[in-house]
Design an enzyme around this catalytic site. Structure first.
Site, short mmCIF file in Angstrom:
data_model
loop_
_atom_site.label_atom_id
_atom_site.label_comp_id
_atom_site.label_asym_id
_atom_site.label_seq_id
_atom_site.Cartn_x
_atom_site.Cartn_y
_atom_site.Cartn_z
N ASP A 147 0.81 -1.21 0.00
CA ASP A 147 0.00 0.00 0.00
C ASP A 147 0.85 1.27 0.00
O ASP A 147 0.63 2.17 -0.81
CB ASP A 147 -0.94 -0.01 1.21
CG ASP A 147 -1.78 1.25 1.30
OD1 ASP A 147 -2.95 1.22 0.89
OD2 ASP A 147 -1.28 2.28 1.81
N VAL A 179 -5.28 2.32 -0.29
CA VAL A 179 -5.19 1.57 -1.54
C VAL A 179 -5.61 0.12 -1.29
O VAL A 179 -6.36 -0.47 -2.07
CB VAL A 179 -3.77 1.62 -2.13
CG1 VAL A 179 -3.74 0.90 -3.48
CG2 VAL A 179 -3.30 3.05 -2.30
N ASP A 180 -5.16 -0.46 -0.20
CA ASP A 180 -5.61 -1.81 0.17
C ASP A 180 -7.12 -1.86 0.35
O ASP A 180 -7.78 -2.79 -0.11
CB ASP A 180 -4.93 -2.26 1.47
CG ASP A 180 -3.54 -2.81 1.25
OD1 ASP A 180 -3.20 -3.17 0.10
OD2 ASP A 180 -2.77 -2.89 2.23
N LEU A 181 -7.66 -0.87 1.04
CA LEU A 181 -9.10 -0.88 1.31
C LEU A 181 -9.91 -0.71 0.03
O LEU A 181 -10.90 -1.43 -0.19
CB LEU A 181 -9.44 0.22 2.32
CG LEU A 181 -8.78 0.09 3.69
CD1 LEU A 181 -9.13 1.29 4.57
CD2 LEU A 181 -9.20 -1.20 4.38
N GLY A 184 -9.75 -3.93 -1.89
CA GLY A 184 -10.68 -4.92 -1.35
C GLY A 184 -12.11 -4.68 -1.80
O GLY A 184 -12.84 -5.62 -2.13
#
Length: 397
Positions: A147, A179-181, A184
């Site tokens: 991220d 960015v990860d969220l 997802g």
């Protein structure tokens, strides 16, 4: 009993850390039966990403808080997928699953016979979602992506932080792994679309989600600002590139964000602050004018708000129809009456822990098939025997 619109959907989760687990937690909240495969003895990396840690019933440290945020509603199965026995067990489970989510490096599961081609040959209706830093193809496909580095490489840090020439000026990451969220959430959306296709045709498919692609998409209006103007956006602190005033303003006891979206709201703001002449000042007549004279406008408004306390200012602005809100700390977020009314904290018990687990509720509100929180974030390997005893043939019911 599993509830929700995805009841009966079975998900095999080979992902770890945040992007993949965030996607599968979203599916679990919606009622899917999610089986999380974890390394024996250690599990998901984030179980050790602390402090803070939970406390076990015997007083020893438990899972890190980080793990709890993205693993609600899942079963935990300890398997060494690098062993022949472990990879064979995953193949048996995949034969009876609707969805598989993984975030290994591109091609990393092929040597175990767990890649898309191998598993789709066993289960043609399988939806296989791969989450990587840069996707399944291209010059950077073999590289790992995290991220923080993607926020930097994908341009987000270049537009976040104080402007050059001001105190503390440097590119800045966002305070959570956005960015990860986002990845997802994009993955969960893609999976839902693929489920509709699979139900209509019986065909699964391979979903290729890359953090770098997601970060580029997240640039949204900043990217199109560049496409239209040819000028790369820069850091502006808390100011908005396309609107003014649209930022925090000082009060005697904190800061309040004022978000003016049109000329009428601006005039209402000025009247509420006791300065109606500002609302008719030709320098500030339109949003474009206010952008052109942003510095002087910000100074004028700040001198007015600085004499107010937060509650008094917000009361006046709300009465005038001007959007505003306090700059809250995290503890203040959950002390808000709105947070209590909406039930934003989920509390669940786990037998091995000394205190209940608290996580943030899903923001999804469905009138017919509401989200249900049937399982807390699992203890490592808590469901290994139950899941493997069925050999992958049984579904949650």
């Amino acid at each position: 009993m599993t509830h929700g619109p995805l009841a009966g959907v079975r998900v095999l989760d080979l992902s770890r850390v945040l992007a993949g687990p965030w996607a599968t937690q979203t599916l679990a909240d919606l009622g899917a039966d999610v089986i999380k495969i974890e390394r024996p003895g250690t599990g998901d990396d984030t179980r050790q990403w602390g402090p803070p840690f939970t406390t076990r019933a015997d007083g020893s440290p438990g899972d890190a808080a980080y793990f709890l945020c993205a693993n609600r509603g899942k079963k935990s199965v300890e398997l060494d997928i690098a062993s022949p026995e472990g990879s064979a067990a995953v193949r048996r489970l995949a034969a009876d699953c609707d969805v598989l989510v993984e975030n290994f490096k591109a091609g990393g599961l092929k040597k175990y016979g767990l890649d898309h081609a191998s598993l789709s040959a066993i289960n043609p209706r399988l939806i296989y979602c791969s989450i990587t830093g840069f996707g399944q193809d291209g010059p950077r496909a073999p590289q790992a992506g995290y991220d923080y580095m993607i926020q930097a490489m994908g341009g987000l840090m270049s537009i976040t932080g104080q402007p050059d020439g001001t105190p503390g000026a440097e590119p800045m990451k966002v305070g959570v792994a956005v960015v990860d969220l986002f990845t997802g959430l994009y993955a969960a959306n893609a999976i839902l679309a693929a489920l509709l296709h699979a139900r209509a045709t019986g065909e699964g498919q391979h979903i290729d989600i890359a953090l770098f692609d997601v970060q580029a998409a997240m640039l949204a209006n900043q990217a199109t600002n560049f496409f239209v103007s040819g000028v790369a956006p820069t850091r502006m602190g808390n100011a908005h590139p396309n609107l003014a005033p649209y930022q925090p303003f000082p009060c005697t006891d904190g800061m309040v964000v004022i978000a003016v979206g049109n000329d009428g709201q601006f005039r209402q703001l000025c009247a509420a602050l006791g300065a109606p002449d500002l609302g008719t000042d030709p320098r500030f007549a339109s949003n474009a004018d206010r952008i052109a004279h942003r510095a002087v406008l910000t100074a004028e408004l700040s001198s007015l708000t600085a004499a107010c306390d937060m509650a008094g200012l917000m009361s006046r602005l709300e009465a005038a129809g001007v959007p505003c809100g306090p700059v809250n700390t995290v503890d203040q977020v959950f002390a808000e009456s709105q947070a209590a009314h909406r039930g934003l904290v989920v509390e669940q018990t786990r037998p091995d822990l000394a205190a209940p687990v608290r996580t943030v509720a899903s923001p999804i509100r469905l009138s017919r098939t509401p989200v249900a929180y049937d399982r807390p974030p699992p203890a490592l390997g808590a469901d290994t025997d139950e899941v493997l005893r069925t050999g992958g043939a049984g579904r949650d019911s």
